[in-house]
Write an enzyme that holds these catalytic residues in place. Structure first.
Site, PDB file in Angstrom:
ATOM      1  N   HIS A  58     -51.079  48.972 -30.186  1.00 32.85           N
ATOM      2  CA  HIS A  58     -51.006  50.007 -31.330  1.00 32.85           C
ATOM      3  C   HIS A  58     -52.355  51.012 -30.686  1.00 32.85           C
ATOM      4  O   HIS A  58     -52.991  50.297 -30.293  1.00 32.85           O
ATOM      5  CB  HIS A  58     -51.222  49.235 -31.989  1.00 32.85           C
ATOM      6  CG  HIS A  58     -49.784  48.814 -32.903  1.00 32.85           C
ATOM      7  ND1 HIS A  58     -50.120  47.843 -34.129  1.00 32.85           N
ATOM      8  CD2 HIS A  58     -48.852  48.666 -32.639  1.00 32.85           C
ATOM      9  CE1 HIS A  58     -48.426  47.574 -34.069  1.00 32.85           C
ATOM     10  NE2 HIS A  58     -47.677  48.028 -33.284  1.00 32.85           N
ATOM     11  N   GLU A  60     -54.868  50.749 -32.442  1.00 32.04           N
ATOM     12  CA  GLU A  60     -56.098  50.431 -32.434  1.00 32.04           C
ATOM     13  C   GLU A  60     -56.575  48.958 -31.938  1.00 32.04           C
ATOM     14  O   GLU A  60     -58.039  49.213 -30.796  1.00 32.04           O
ATOM     15  CB  GLU A  60     -55.693  49.294 -34.004  1.00 32.04           C
ATOM     16  CG  GLU A  60     -55.444  50.555 -35.555  1.00 32.04           C
ATOM     17  CD  GLU A  60     -54.147  50.448 -35.419  1.00 32.04           C
ATOM     18  OE1 GLU A  60     -53.732  50.702 -34.810  1.00 32.04           O
ATOM     19  OE2 GLU A  60     -53.994  49.995 -36.968  1.00 32.04           O
ATOM     20  N   CYS A  88     -52.078  46.669 -39.035  1.00 27.07           N
ATOM     21  CA  CYS A  88     -51.453  45.879 -39.457  1.00 27.07           C
ATOM     22  C   CYS A  88     -52.097  44.085 -39.330  1.00 27.07           C
ATOM     23  O   CYS A  88     -53.237  44.456 -38.156  1.00 27.07           O
ATOM     24  CB  CYS A  88     -49.822  45.694 -38.263  1.00 27.07           C
ATOM     25  SG  CYS A  88     -50.485  45.200 -36.794  1.00 27.07           S
ATOM     26  N   CYS A  91     -53.702  43.905 -35.981  1.00 27.89           N
ATOM     27  CA  CYS A  91     -54.590  44.729 -35.375  1.00 27.89           C
ATOM     28  C   CYS A  91     -56.101  44.693 -36.297  1.00 27.89           C
ATOM     29  O   CYS A  91     -57.225  44.547 -35.654  1.00 27.89           O
ATOM     30  CB  CYS A  91     -54.553  46.265 -35.421  1.00 27.89           C
ATOM     31  SG  CYS A  91     -53.282  46.994 -34.594  1.00 27.89           S
TER      32      CYS A  91
END
Lengths: 154, 154
Positions: A58, A60, A88, A91
């Site tokens: 992801h 992040e 999420c 993260c």
């Protein structure tokens, strides 16, 4: 020294640029930027889960990983993360592990977000580090980007 | 074909070997192994957050990352993860993103675990994929390893 309000949009603009680049690659369009307390952009990344065949990739996580590498430390207590979508649980927990100072996100994510939705990770008694959170700063732009992406996919 | 009970300990033994190697490097001793449905060990890793200066470098994330790379896909729906400690929220969410079939962990972690403690991530209505979970399979061995590590650190 606290950052002035006027500089915040430019970090989020960078995050949106990363999100657009992710969309061009067929990735879910999310972008993130890690900024040090003096305003230096340490890292920026877009979502690359499909491109890298990496479930952890992801935006992040990648931005945190690059920033931590640059600093040669897994902890970034003076740093802030700007991201186009509410993080999420993966993260949010990584943000806590990295001991970030602040998280700024553009759109709320009722389906997968884990700060203001779902597990509300930073509100858990077992969360060891809670950053300052500023959410929903550019809801419309992030929603439009995601909507275009998912319409194109169908 | 479901794996027989007798083969499970050997995967956890591999995870413990990784945990011991992590401890030798001064890392919190946690190890993880990703196994395909035919019993092939796709990846094994120990915690490397300090060594790699990477807040995301928990054993589970690294093992998932290596296995996904090997498979050239971020999704591993036929795979199981064996790990020496109850996964944290970052790792539990990554397990869900990777759509793992099963998670087996040795010790419960009331302080940082996110499956049976804290956010209980797989029980959240926003969790999109819930694997089978087998917890506490070798509580004593994992606890002893962690205890030795933290005593040595002090």
């Amino acid at each position: 020294m606290p950052r002035s309000e006027s500089s915040s949009p430019s970090f989020m603009d960078l995050a949106f640029e990363e999100a657009c680049r992710a969309a061009e690659k067929g990735e879910v369009p999310v972008g993130a930027v890690v900024v040090a307390s003096d305003g230096t952009v340490l890292a920026q990344a877009g979502n690359r889960t499909e491109t890298d065949a990496d479930p952890s990739a992801h935006a992040e996580i990648l931005a945190l990983r690059f920033a931590a590498k640059k600093r040669n430390s897994p902890r970034l207590p003076d740093c802030d993360l700007y991201v186009t979508l509410e993080p999420c649980a993966m993260c949010a927990a990584a943000i806590s592990i990295a001991r970030l100072r602040k998280v700024v996100f553009a759109a709320y994510d009722p389906k997968g977000g884990a700060i203001e939705h779902g597990p509300r990770f930073f509100s858990q008694p077992t969360c060891h580090h809670v950053p300052e959170v500023v959410g929903g700063v550019d809801e419309e732009r992030a929603r439009a980007l995601l909507k275009t992406f998912f319409v194109d996919k169908r």
